[in-house]
Enzyme design. Sequence first.
Site, PDB file in Angstrom:
ATOM      1  CB  THR A   1     -73.946  -3.958  62.894  1.00 29.70           C
ATOM      2  OG1 THR A   1     -74.726  -4.719  63.817  1.00 29.70           O
ATOM      3  CG2 THR A   1     -73.835  -2.532  63.398  1.00 29.70           C
ATOM      4  CB  CYS A   2     -70.593  -3.450  58.892  1.00 39.21           C
ATOM      5  SG  CYS A   2     -69.492  -2.425  57.908  1.00 39.21           S
TER       6      CYS A   2
ATOM      7  CB  CYS B   1     -69.050   0.690  58.630  1.00 38.71           C
ATOM      8  SG  CYS B   1     -68.893  -0.719  59.694  1.00 38.71           S
TER       9      CYS B   1
ATOM     10  CE  LYS C   1     -69.020   5.720  60.077  1.00 37.58           C
ATOM     11  NZ  LYS C   1     -68.544   4.939  61.185  1.00 37.58           N
TER      12      LYS C   1
ATOM     13  CE1 TYR D   1     -63.273   3.724  66.531  1.00 36.93           C
ATOM     14  CE2 TYR D   1     -63.549   3.127  68.834  1.00 36.93           C
ATOM     15  CZ  TYR D   1     -62.804   3.096  67.664  1.00 36.93           C
ATOM     16  OH  TYR D   1     -61.606   2.442  67.637  1.00 36.93           O
TER      17      TYR D   1
ATOM     18  CD  GLU E   1     -67.562   7.181  63.532  1.00 36.58           C
ATOM     19  OE1 GLU E   1     -68.600   6.517  63.418  1.00 36.58           O
ATOM     20  OE2 GLU E   1     -66.430   6.713  63.244  1.00 36.58           O
TER      21      GLU E   1
ATOM     22  NE  ARG F   1     -68.486   5.680  81.820  1.00 35.46           N
ATOM     23  CZ  ARG F   1     -68.531   4.370  81.963  1.00 35.46           C
ATOM     24  NH1 ARG F   1     -69.473   3.822  82.693  1.00 35.46           N
ATOM     25  NH2 ARG F   1     -67.648   3.609  81.376  1.00 35.46           N
TER      26      ARG F   1
ATOM     27  CG  ASP G   1     -68.858  -6.278  66.820  1.00 36.88           C
ATOM     28  OD1 ASP G   1     -67.644  -6.353  66.522  1.00 36.88           O
ATOM     29  OD2 ASP G   1     -69.579  -5.327  66.479  1.00 36.88           O
TER      30      ASP G   1
ATOM     31  CB  THR H   1     -66.436  -4.264  59.797  1.00 40.45           C
ATOM     32  OG1 THR H   1     -67.631  -3.754  60.353  1.00 40.45           O
ATOM     33  CG2 THR H   1     -66.734  -5.056  58.551  1.00 40.45           C
TER      34      THR H   1
ATOM     35  CB  ALA I   1     -60.515   5.711  61.144  1.00 45.87           C
TER      36      ALA I   1
ATOM     37  CG  HIS J   1     -44.788  19.639  47.359  1.00 46.96           C
ATOM     38  ND1 HIS J   1     -45.083  20.014  48.665  1.00 46.96           N
ATOM     39  CD2 HIS J   1     -44.798  20.776  46.621  1.00 46.96           C
ATOM     40  CE1 HIS J   1     -45.249  21.327  48.707  1.00 46.96           C
ATOM     41  NE2 HIS J   1     -45.093  21.812  47.488  1.00 46.96           N
TER      42      HIS J   1
ATOM     43  CD  GLU K   1     -45.653  17.775  51.002  1.00 47.54           C
ATOM     44  OE1 GLU K   1     -44.496  17.731  50.568  1.00 47.54           O
ATOM     45  OE2 GLU K   1     -46.501  18.588  50.594  1.00 47.54           O
TER      46      GLU K   1
HETATM   47  P1  NDP Z   1     -67.263   3.364  72.777  1.00 46.86           P
HETATM   48  O1  NDP Z   1     -66.814   2.209  73.528  1.00 46.86           O
HETATM   49  O2  NDP Z   1     -66.438   3.922  71.681  1.00 46.86           O
HETATM   50  O3  NDP Z   1     -67.520   4.566  73.797  1.00 46.86           O
HETATM   51  C1  NDP Z   1     -68.425   4.429  74.851  1.00 46.86           C
HETATM   52  C2  NDP Z   1     -68.570   5.772  75.542  1.00 46.86           C
HETATM   53  O4  NDP Z   1     -69.659   5.680  76.446  1.00 46.86           O
HETATM   54  C3  NDP Z   1     -67.353   6.167  76.350  1.00 46.86           C
HETATM   55  O5  NDP Z   1     -67.206   7.556  76.256  1.00 46.86           O
HETATM   56  C4  NDP Z   1     -67.716   5.740  77.769  1.00 46.86           C
HETATM   57  O6  NDP Z   1     -67.213   6.627  78.742  1.00 46.86           O
HETATM   58  C5  NDP Z   1     -69.221   5.896  77.778  1.00 46.86           C
HETATM   59  N1  NDP Z   1     -69.907   4.905  78.599  1.00 46.86           N
HETATM   60  C6  NDP Z   1     -69.669   3.577  78.661  1.00 46.86           C
HETATM   61  N2  NDP Z   1     -70.552   2.972  79.471  1.00 46.86           N
HETATM   62  C7  NDP Z   1     -71.368   3.930  79.941  1.00 46.86           C
HETATM   63  C8  NDP Z   1     -72.477   3.950  80.819  1.00 46.86           C
HETATM   64  N3  NDP Z   1     -72.898   2.824  81.395  1.00 46.86           N
HETATM   65  N4  NDP Z   1     -73.079   5.123  81.064  1.00 46.86           N
HETATM   66  C9  NDP Z   1     -72.635   6.269  80.486  1.00 46.86           C
HETATM   67  N5  NDP Z   1     -71.589   6.316  79.655  1.00 46.86           N
HETATM   68  C10 NDP Z   1     -70.963   5.170  79.380  1.00 46.86           C
HETATM   69  O7  NDP Z   1     -68.744   2.996  72.290  1.00 46.86           O
HETATM   70  P2  NDP Z   1     -69.637   3.407  71.037  1.00 46.86           P
HETATM   71  O8  NDP Z   1     -71.015   3.096  71.443  1.00 46.86           O
HETATM   72  O9  NDP Z   1     -69.305   4.777  70.568  1.00 46.86           O
HETATM   73  O10 NDP Z   1     -69.162   2.380  69.921  1.00 46.86           O
HETATM   74  C11 NDP Z   1     -69.213   0.977  70.169  1.00 46.86           C
HETATM   75  C12 NDP Z   1     -68.150   0.257  69.408  1.00 46.86           C
HETATM   76  O11 NDP Z   1     -68.479   0.243  68.040  1.00 46.86           O
HETATM   77  C13 NDP Z   1     -66.784   0.922  69.469  1.00 46.86           C
HETATM   78  O12 NDP Z   1     -66.042   0.500  70.576  1.00 46.86           O
HETATM   79  C14 NDP Z   1     -66.149   0.516  68.183  1.00 46.86           C
HETATM   80  O13 NDP Z   1     -65.460  -0.683  68.376  1.00 46.86           O
HETATM   81  C15 NDP Z   1     -67.319   0.299  67.252  1.00 46.86           C
HETATM   82  N6  NDP Z   1     -67.414   1.417  66.300  1.00 46.86           N
HETATM   83  C16 NDP Z   1     -66.363   1.665  65.481  1.00 46.86           C
HETATM   84  C17 NDP Z   1     -66.408   2.700  64.589  1.00 46.86           C
HETATM   85  C18 NDP Z   1     -65.243   2.955  63.714  1.00 46.86           C
HETATM   86  O14 NDP Z   1     -64.390   2.093  63.568  1.00 46.86           O
HETATM   87  N7  NDP Z   1     -65.128   4.138  63.104  1.00 46.86           N
HETATM   88  C19 NDP Z   1     -67.586   3.568  64.461  1.00 46.86           C
HETATM   89  C20 NDP Z   1     -68.625   3.230  65.400  1.00 46.86           C
HETATM   90  C21 NDP Z   1     -68.529   2.184  66.270  1.00 46.86           C
HETATM   91  P3  NDP Z   1     -65.753   6.472  79.406  1.00 46.86           P
HETATM   92  O15 NDP Z   1     -64.742   6.344  78.317  1.00 46.86           O
HETATM   93  O16 NDP Z   1     -65.614   7.708  80.179  1.00 46.86           O
HETATM   94  O17 NDP Z   1     -65.822   5.238  80.231  1.00 46.86           O
END
Ligand code: NDP
Length: 460
Positions: free
Chosen positions: A54-55, A60, A63, A190, A194, A211, A316, A324, A354, A449, A454
Amino acid sequence: MNDYKSSSDFKSSSEFDYDLFVIGAGSGGVRASRIAAGHGANVAVAEEYRVGGTCVIRGCVPKKLLVYGAHFAEDLNDASMFGWDVPVKRFDWSVLRDNVSAEVDRLEGLYGQTLDNNKVTLIAERAVIEGPNMVRLASGKSVTAGKILIATGAQPYMPPIDGIEHAISSNEVFGLEKMPGRIVIVGGGYIANEFAGVFHQFGSHVTIVNRSDTILRGYDEQMRDRLLQISLAKGIDFRFNSTFDRIEKREDGSLHMVMTGCDDIEADQVLFAVGREPNVGGLGLEAVGVNLGKRGEIMVDATNRTNVASIFAVGDVTDRIQLTPVAIREGQAFADREFGAGAPPIDYANIPNAVFSHPPIAGVGLTESGAKEKYGTIKTFTSDFRAMKNVLAGRNERSLYKLVVDAATDVVVGIHMIGPDAPEILQAAAIAVKAGLKKEDFDATVALHPTMSEELVLMR
Ligand code: NDP
C-alpha cells in the site's frame, strides 16, 4: 522479558522448502524477507498484486507526491508577492498522475531488485495457508516452510450502503481519468483530510461528510480546530453528524447522495475514507486455527507470534498502529528475533505521526487532554504565529505549536504542531520527547533564526 537468541548465524534447514514464507510484499513483508535472508534463511515471499504494498503503490508515496503537486497551487499564487510573474497557471491532472505512476513503477522495480539482491524468491501469486507449515499457491502448488509470516496489510473499508459501487476509495484516486468538479469525501480521519487538501488545491469543490462532529479523533484538540478553521476559510465544506442513506447515479454520470443529518448532496465523485480493515479474507486462517480479533485482525503477542507457534503477523493486518514505519520495525524485529541475534521488544510509546493536510499537522506523545488524564497537573506552552513566508505572501494562515509538559517533572510529554513543514520539524523534535527531555532543555537550546522551528525553543 525478551527472547534474544545467542547465535546470529542461522542454519538453513532442509526439512522444509523454505525456512520462511512471507505472504505479502509490502513494507513489513519486504523488510522481514530481506533481513531474514541476510541472516542466512531460505526465504520466499508471495505477492498477488504489486511489490511495495500500500505505502509504495497506492498510499504514502504517491499521496505525498500529490500533496507536493497540490502545494504549487498556493506557491504559484504567492509567487507574485516575491516578484515572480507567473502569467499562466493551469493544472493538468493527467501529467501529474502519469508522472506519479511512473515513479511508483520505478520504486516497485527497486523493491523487486532488493529482494533479488538478497536472494529472496519472489512468487507473484496469491498464497493461502494450508497448515501450520504449509501454503498453497494460486497455481495449485503447495510449499512447506519452517515459519510463515503474514504481512498482507489492510484495505479500505467500504460500508454496505445502497449504491456504494458508485463510490471510490483512496486506491482509485491515483488513476482518476479527470479531476472531479465536485467531490464528497466521507470520513474525518487521515485520508479524508489529506485528500480534501489535495482535491481542493487542484480546483475541485470539496465537501467532507463525517458521522460525528470530530475530525482527526485522537489528535490534539487545538490542532484539529485550527485545521478545521483553515479548511473552512479555504472553502472546503463540512457536513457533521451526517450519514448516507443511498447513493444514486444520474444519467449524466453525476451522483445524488440521499443523506440523514444534512441536505442531500449532488457531486461528481464520492470518496470513502472511513478506516481500513485487515486483509485476512480467504487466507485460510480459520482452517489452521489462527485467532482473529473483532475487526478480523490477526492477534499476535509482543513477538508478533500468533497462537499457532509457526505463524506470525506484522503490520496493518494486526490492526494496531497502521503506519508504515511501524510495520517496518515489526518486520525487522521479527527477522532478527527468529533468524538473527535477537531483538528487543518494540517500544510503541511516542511514535510520531502526521497528517499531510494543507497545512499539515504533526504530533508526538500525549495530547493536552491525554496528559491531564495521565499526570493530573500539566503545563502547556503555545506559539500561535504566522510563518514569515505567509506574511509577505499576504496569506492569512496561522501556525500553532504546543508543548505539553508534566508539571511535576518538567518533562515534555507531547509536542503538537500545525503549519508549513510541520512533519519535517516534528520528526527531529520527537527525538527530544522520546529521550524524555525537559522543558528546561528546550529553553537552554539557542534558537536557529529565522525559522519556524525556533518557536519550539522560544515558548515561555
Ligand atoms: P481513520 O481511522 O483515520 O478515520 C476514519 C474516519 O472515518 C473517522 O473520522 C471516523 O469517524 C469515520 N468512520 C469510521 N467508521 C465509519 C463508518 N462505519 N461509517 C462512517 N464513518 C466512519 O481512517 P482513514 O481511512 O482516514 O485512514 C486509515 C488509516 O490509515 C489511519 O488510521 C492511519 O493509520 C493510516 N493512514 C496514515 C496516514 C499518515 O500517517 N499520514 C495517511 C493515511 C492513512 P469518527 O472518528 O467520528 O468515529
